[in-house]
Write an enzyme that holds these catalytic residues in place. Structure first.
Site, PDB file in Angstrom:
ATOM      1  CE1 TYR A  13      -5.707  -4.201  10.976  1.00 55.59           C
ATOM      2  CE2 TYR A  13      -5.036  -1.889  12.446  1.00 55.59           C
ATOM      3  CZ  TYR A  13      -4.594  -3.425  11.836  1.00 55.59           C
ATOM      4  OH  TYR A  13      -4.476  -4.265  13.231  1.00 55.59           O
ATOM      5  CB  CYS A  28      21.263  44.726   8.970  1.00 60.73           C
ATOM      6  SG  CYS A  28      19.893  45.109   7.612  1.00 60.73           S
ATOM      7  CE  LYS A  33       8.895   7.811   7.024  1.00 64.37           C
ATOM      8  NZ  LYS A  33       8.734   9.311   7.712  1.00 64.37           N
ATOM      9  CD  GLU A  84      -2.346  -1.147   2.715  1.00 69.75           C
ATOM     10  OE1 GLU A  84      -2.248   0.060   4.114  1.00 69.75           O
ATOM     11  OE2 GLU A  84      -2.928  -2.637   3.150  1.00 69.75           O
ATOM     12  CE  LYS A 116       4.369   5.552   6.856  1.00 71.64           C
ATOM     13  NZ  LYS A 116       4.253   6.630   7.547  1.00 71.64           N
ATOM     14  CB  CYS A 125      18.745  49.337   8.379  1.00 68.59           C
ATOM     15  SG  CYS A 125      19.627  47.923   9.952  1.00 68.59           S
ATOM     16  CB  CYS A 146      18.840  43.587  11.815  1.00 74.16           C
ATOM     17  SG  CYS A 146      18.722  45.291  11.664  1.00 74.16           S
ATOM     18  CG  ASP A 178       3.758  12.700   4.645  1.00 73.30           C
ATOM     19  OD1 ASP A 178       3.108  12.360   6.365  1.00 73.30           O
ATOM     20  OD2 ASP A 178       4.956  13.503   4.486  1.00 73.30           O
ATOM     21  CB  CYS A 183      16.306  47.975   9.911  1.00 72.71           C
ATOM     22  SG  CYS A 183      16.350  46.857   8.588  1.00 72.71           S
TER      23      CYS A 183
END
Ligand code: IVH
Length: 674
Positions: free
Chosen positions: A225, A406, A311, A111, A113, A409, A424, A115, A430
């Site tokens: 199930y 930054c 997986k 089957e 899986k 600024c 920052c 998510d 800013c």
């Protein structure tokens, strides 16, 4: 025909069309005809309130009532599965099963899986009676009201099918990609945080307190199930085929195989093909098909020996790194972002990837021209997970470094203790931070100036109409505002009046939310509430010492020093003074002042049931005003339960089991009066 009979007939008919439409994708009537029947039923139900049925097709639209989730103890524990990540482990599993069955032949059901999040549905006499989340595997949240809005989950099974009187069916609640994309687009538009993946979105939605929100979000469900005493046969696959006949949405992509090669073929096929499915999948689940064989294989403490999950690897691609740019977010956090040569990844073309933060970036040791590995995991934004080869000829330039200043600024970046991001710190100077602060100020849980969205705020700021949140209260007098608003889409006085009205209204917002709104770093809703209650006024908070602050329950070192720092900045002080001048609430209400006590100091209280004298919210507020804490579910830490009529049976049982005092309204009120 008499109306009551017609109601029953319409319900049956609509359940059937619903199944044809949502599960089989093969409607036999037009949408218009469907709506027509639905309206007829709605009208008749309105005329006959005595015929109310929570499972009527009309109830799929959800309600605005708040659902308090009760916990429900699973009839049979909801186990998880062992995970494998490679073929060898799959082969080992096959071998273990074969040995466990002493060489007897067996079939394996393969089957997808899904998510999302697992759900347990209980049916009695063909009706959905309960839907519970997995929770901790032993007990979960009763989310029946929300699950009723999911259209592929039958509320009433068609009469005449051979379903058992009572059974449980489990499966996965999912948000299909198209609903997910639509939801995130809407959230982006509204300036709300995006969901990282469909699973988070589905989970957040299913736990929503408001079932009409759930109804709008377009959730879906696949069941995988079937459990219970009277289920049809020995074959898991065959049982699910039966469930499909009863009206459940079962994946069409299950396969029975007899050999390990068959398993690998299934895995290889879906590893590629899964991107063409309407929902997210993250692997394959393998289950021994015979229930008798399942039983003989049994369980380990955590998971069944007869099933396992394989997986998929998150999809990766290789490309060339061209440049790293640094983005300053609304909180001031600086994120490194890689620009790369475009590459196909998990079905889309990608040219940008996040590098998360300075640590992640440093560990990758990146150079311009490097061949890098990009991955799209569960997140929306792809990330660089590794380097394949160093870029030729770029060595002399050295590794790309994280910036110190930054990019917007020029302020020196800082790193707060315990955080991985650089920030920052220039909150008042800013642009992205200023915008972030204004957006926070107007947000629903702060000043709730709901007629202004982030786009309008940005627009006002960029045009120089406002420079900070306090300027909003000057808008009336500003000619620039009027001319700007008139140029907005809806145009004219109407919008202007609406904005001004909601700004005016915000002056009534209680002090604790004003304290939250001014945006002291680390002071969230709860901390603001605590501080407001404790100090009673802005002045007192502003003048509080570090010692005094850290004494308060729930206020740690980090919050305390942030409060001190905030009020040490004259720009912030002036900002708060301006707000005071505009008439915002700078202290707690009279009532609150008088009502405050510490009678419930340190006590944890659970509220359950329906009340006579006050609403649930009023009781919550009362508990908090007297120093207590209101929580949702009962545990050994609960001091007492404030119980109204019809207290939930699960809560009652749990309280009794733990020997927790159950107090009625009168007892509670006299306790506070005493
Ligand atoms: S069967 C005892 N089948 O994966 C068997 N689970 O770790 C119980 N899941 O919690 C689960 N698709 O949420 C099963 N086709 C599928 C599934 C599936 C997704 C989820 C489920 C479970 C987890 C297993």
């Amino acid at each position: 025909m008499d109306e009551v009979k017609r109601i029953l007939q319409l319900r049956e008919e609509l359940h059937r069309h619903n199944y044809r439409y949502y599960v089989e994708n093969a409607p036999v009537i037009s949408d218009q005809e469907f709506d027509f029947l639905m309206h007829e039923l709605q009208d008749l139900e309105a005329k006959h309130p005595e015929m109310f049925d929570a499972n009527s097709p009309t109830q799929r639209v959800g309600s605005d009532l708040n659902n308090e989730f009760e916990t429900f103890v699973h009839t049979r524990p909801m186990l998880s599965l062992g995970n494998t990540y490679n073929r060898q482990e799959v082969a080992d599993f096959w071998q273990r099963v074969s040995e466990g069955l002493m060489g007897a032949p067996f079939q394996m059901c393969c089957e997808l899986k899904f998510d999302g999040l697992s759900i347990s549905l209980h049916y009695k006499d063909g009706r959905l009676v309960r839907a519970v989340t997995r929770g901790d595997g032993t007990q979960g949240d009763d989310v029946t009201a929300n699950v009723r809005t999911i259209r592929t989950i039958p509320l009433q099974l068609p009469q005449g099918s051979d379903y058992p009187n009572e059974f449980e069916i489990r499966g996965e609640v999912l948000m299909p990609w198209n609903s997910f994309d639509r939801l995130n687009a809407e959230r982006e538009e509204a300036g709300e945080p995006l969901f990282a993946n469909p699973r988070n979105a589905a989970s957040g939605t299913l736990k929503s307190k408001n079932s009409s929100t759930v109804a709008q979000r377009g959730l879906d469900a696949y069941l995988y199930y079937l459990l219970g005493d009277g289920i049809p046969g020995d074959g898991h696959y065959q049982n699910l085929e039966a469930a499909a006949r009863w009206g459940f949405q079962i994946s069409r992509n299950m396969r029975l195989v007899n050999t390990l090669e068959g398993v690998f073929e299934y895995i290889d096929y879906w590893d590629k093909e899964r991107w063409n499915l309407p929902v997210a999948t993250d692997g394959v689940v393998l289950k021994v098909n015979s229930l008798a064989q399942q039983k003989s294989l049994g369980m380990t403490a955590k998971s069944p020996r007869w099933a396992i999950a394989y997986k998929f690897q998150a999809e990766q691609s290789e490309t060339t790194l061209r440049q790293v740019v640094f983005q300053v977010g609304r909180t001031g956090a600086v994120t490194p972002v890689a620009n790369m040569d475009p590459v196909q990844l998990a079905g889309t073309q990608v040219r940008r990837a996040t590098l998360h933060n300075a640590d992640v970036m440093a560990s990758l040791d990146l150079h311009v021209g490097d061949r890098v590995l990009v991955e799209k995991g569960g997140e929306i934004i792809p990330k660089i997970v590794g380097k394949v080869e160093q870029g030729a000829g770029e060595e002399e330039q050295g590794a790309i470094k994280f910036i110190e200043y930054c990019p917007v600024c020029g302020s020196k970046l800082v790193r707060y203790e315990g955080e991985s991001a650089y920030y920052c710190p220039n909150e008042t100077g800013c642009t992205p931070l200023i915008l972030g602060r204004i957006e926070h100020f107007i947000s629903r849980k702060a000043m709730n100036i709901n007629s202004l969205g982030p786009e309008t705020v940005d627009d006002f700021y960029r045009r120089g109409v406002i420079h900070d949140a306090a300027d909003l209260y000057e808008l009336k007098a500003s000619p620039a505002f009027s001319s700007d608003v008139k140029s907005l889409p809806l145009g004219g006085g109407l919008v202007e009046a609406k904005i001004l009205a909601s700004i005016e209204q915000s002056k009534q917002v209680p002090f604790e939310r004003v304290l939250f709104a001014i945006g002291i770093r680390f002071v969230g809703e709860i901390a603001a509430k605590t501080l407001a209650r404790y100090y009673g006024s802005m002045e007192n908070v502003a003048d509080a010492s570090l010692e005094s602050l850290t004494q308060i329950n729930g206020i740690g070192e980090v919050i305390a020093s942030s409060v001190i720092q905030y009020f040490a900045n004259p720009v912030n002080r002036a900002f708060v003074e301006r707000l005071r001048g505009y008439g915002l609430q700078m202290e707690i209400g009279e009532q609150q002042k008088q009502a405050r006590s510490s009678k419930l100091e340190g006590q944890t209280v659970v509220i359950s049931g329906v009340f006579q004298h006050h609403s649930r919210d009023e009781y919550k507020a009362l508990i908090e005003q007297h120093g207590g804490k209101n929580v949702g579910s009962i545990s050994a830490k609960t001091n007492f339960v404030l119980a109204g009529e019809n207290m939930g049976p699960a809560k009652l049982e749990k309280a009794q089991k733990l020997g927790i005092r159950i107090m009625n309204e009168e007892e509670f009120l006299s306790l506070l009066d005493a």
